[in-house]
Design a protein around this motif. Structure first.
Motif, PDB file in Angstrom:
ATOM      1  N   VAL A  35     -15.495 132.263  99.423  1.00  0.00           N
ATOM      2  CA  VAL A  35     -14.700 131.838  98.274  1.00  0.00           C
ATOM      3  C   VAL A  35     -14.946 130.351  98.004  1.00  0.00           C
ATOM      4  N   ASN A  36     -15.097 130.001  96.733  1.00  0.00           N
ATOM      5  CA  ASN A  36     -15.263 128.599  96.338  1.00  0.00           C
ATOM      6  C   ASN A  36     -13.906 128.002  95.963  1.00  0.00           C
ATOM      7  N   GLN A  37     -13.421 127.080  96.814  1.00  0.00           N
ATOM      8  CA  GLN A  37     -12.215 126.314  96.493  1.00  0.00           C
ATOM      9  C   GLN A  37     -12.522 124.816  96.538  1.00  0.00           C
ATOM     10  N   LEU A  38     -13.752 124.472  96.157  1.00  0.00           N
ATOM     11  CA  LEU A  38     -14.116 123.068  96.056  1.00  0.00           C
ATOM     12  C   LEU A  38     -13.366 122.440  94.889  1.00  0.00           C
ATOM     13  N   GLU A  39     -13.300 121.130  94.872  1.00  0.00           N
ATOM     14  CA  GLU A  39     -12.614 120.420  93.791  1.00  0.00           C
ATOM     15  C   GLU A  39     -13.625 119.907  92.765  1.00  0.00           C
ATOM     16  N   PHE A  40     -13.104 119.358  91.678  1.00  0.00           N
ATOM     17  CA  PHE A  40     -13.894 118.670  90.662  1.00  0.00           C
ATOM     18  C   PHE A  40     -14.954 119.570  90.016  1.00  0.00           C
ATOM     19  N   HIS A  41     -14.659 120.834  89.861  1.00  0.00           N
ATOM     20  CA  HIS A  41     -15.539 121.802  89.188  1.00  0.00           C
ATOM     21  C   HIS A  41     -16.899 121.936  89.857  1.00  0.00           C
ATOM     22  N   LYS A  42     -16.953 121.763  91.172  1.00  0.00           N
ATOM     23  CA  LYS A  42     -18.227 121.874  91.886  1.00  0.00           C
ATOM     24  C   LYS A  42     -18.627 123.339  92.036  1.00  0.00           C
ATOM     25  N   ILE A  43     -19.899 123.573  91.854  1.00  0.00           N
ATOM     26  CA  ILE A  43     -20.487 124.894  92.054  1.00  0.00           C
ATOM     27  C   ILE A  43     -20.824 125.035  93.536  1.00  0.00           C
ATOM     28  N   LEU A  44     -20.631 126.229  94.081  1.00  0.00           N
ATOM     29  CA  LEU A  44     -20.988 126.519  95.466  1.00  0.00           C
ATOM     30  C   LEU A  44     -22.205 127.433  95.458  1.00  0.00           C
ATOM     31  N   LYS A  45     -23.271 126.980  96.092  1.00  0.00           N
ATOM     32  CA  LYS A  45     -24.493 127.781  96.224  1.00  0.00           C
ATOM     33  C   LYS A  45     -24.392 128.537  97.550  1.00  0.00           C
TER      34      LYS A  45
END
Length: 166
Positions: A35-45
Motif C-alpha cells: 500500500v502507498n501511504q507516502l506523503e506529498f503525492h509521491k508515486i510508489l514504484k
C-alpha cells in the motif's frame, strides 16, 4: 473395528493439530498487499518477484495498493523492491513472504485473514501486525548512495519488546 477407526481418527486429528502449530499452512491460499501511504503525492514504484514468478513493475498513487495471491508451498518466497517517486532514489528491498510459521504468524497477520500487508510511508515500510493491533515499523529507506544496503528490523515477539522499542 469401531474403536480402531476412532483411535486412528483421534491420532490423525492430533497430528494435524501439532502439524498446523509447528508447520506453515502448506497448500493454502495467501495474499501479499503493498500500500502507498507516502506523503506529498509521491508515486510508489513496486517490483515483487519469487524464484518462479516475476510481477511487472507497478506504479501506485497515494492510497492505491498492489496485491497478489498464491498458494503456500515449502519453498514459496517473495521479495519486493520499493522506490519512492518522483526521482526513485530512495529504495528498499525486503522479504514480503516466507513460508515459515514464525514469519506468517509473527511478522504478518497469520492465516486469518491470510494477508501480509506492507505499507510504504515516509519513514519506511511497515507491516500490519495483528498481534499488536496495528502497524509495526520494519524497514527504513536507503538513501540515494546506499542502494542495496538494507537494515531490517525484527518484529517484536512480546509486548514488552514493543514497549521498549518505542
Amino acid at each position: 473395528m469401531g474403536k480402531s477407526l476412532l483411535s486412528l481418527f483421534v491420532i490423525l486429528l492430533s497430528f494435524d493439530s501439532i502439524n498446523s502449530y509447528l508447520m506453515p499452512p502448506l497448500f493454502r491460499k495467501f495474499n501479499v498487499q503493498i500500500v502507498n501511504q507516502l506523503e506529498f503525492h509521491k508515486i510508489l514504484k513496486v517490483h515483487c518477484k519469487s524464484k518462479s514468478h516475476n510481477f511487472p513493475i507497478t506504479y501506485l498513487k497515494i492510497g492505491e495498493s498492489f496485491q497478489f495471491k498464491f498458494k503456500i508451498y515449502p519453498k514459496t518466497q517473495y521479495w519486493c523492491n520499493l522506490w519512492q517517486g518522483p526521482n526513485y532514489k530512495h529504495h528498499v528491498v525486503f522479504d514480503a513472504f516466507r513460508p515459515d510459521k514464525d514469519f506468517i504468524d509473527g511478522t504478518c497477520t497469520g492465516m486469518h485473514p491470510n494477508v501480509c500487508r506492507w505499507t510504504a510511508k515516509e519513514e519506511g515500510v511497515y507491516v500490519r501486525n495483528k498481534k499488536f493491533e496495528g502497524e509495526y515499523f520494519m524497514y527504513t529507506w536507503d538513501g540515494p548512495s546506499k542502494l542495496g544496503n538494507i537494515s531490517p528490523v525484527s518484529a517484536p515477539t512480546s509486548e514488552s519488546e514493543l514497549d521498549s522499542s518505542v
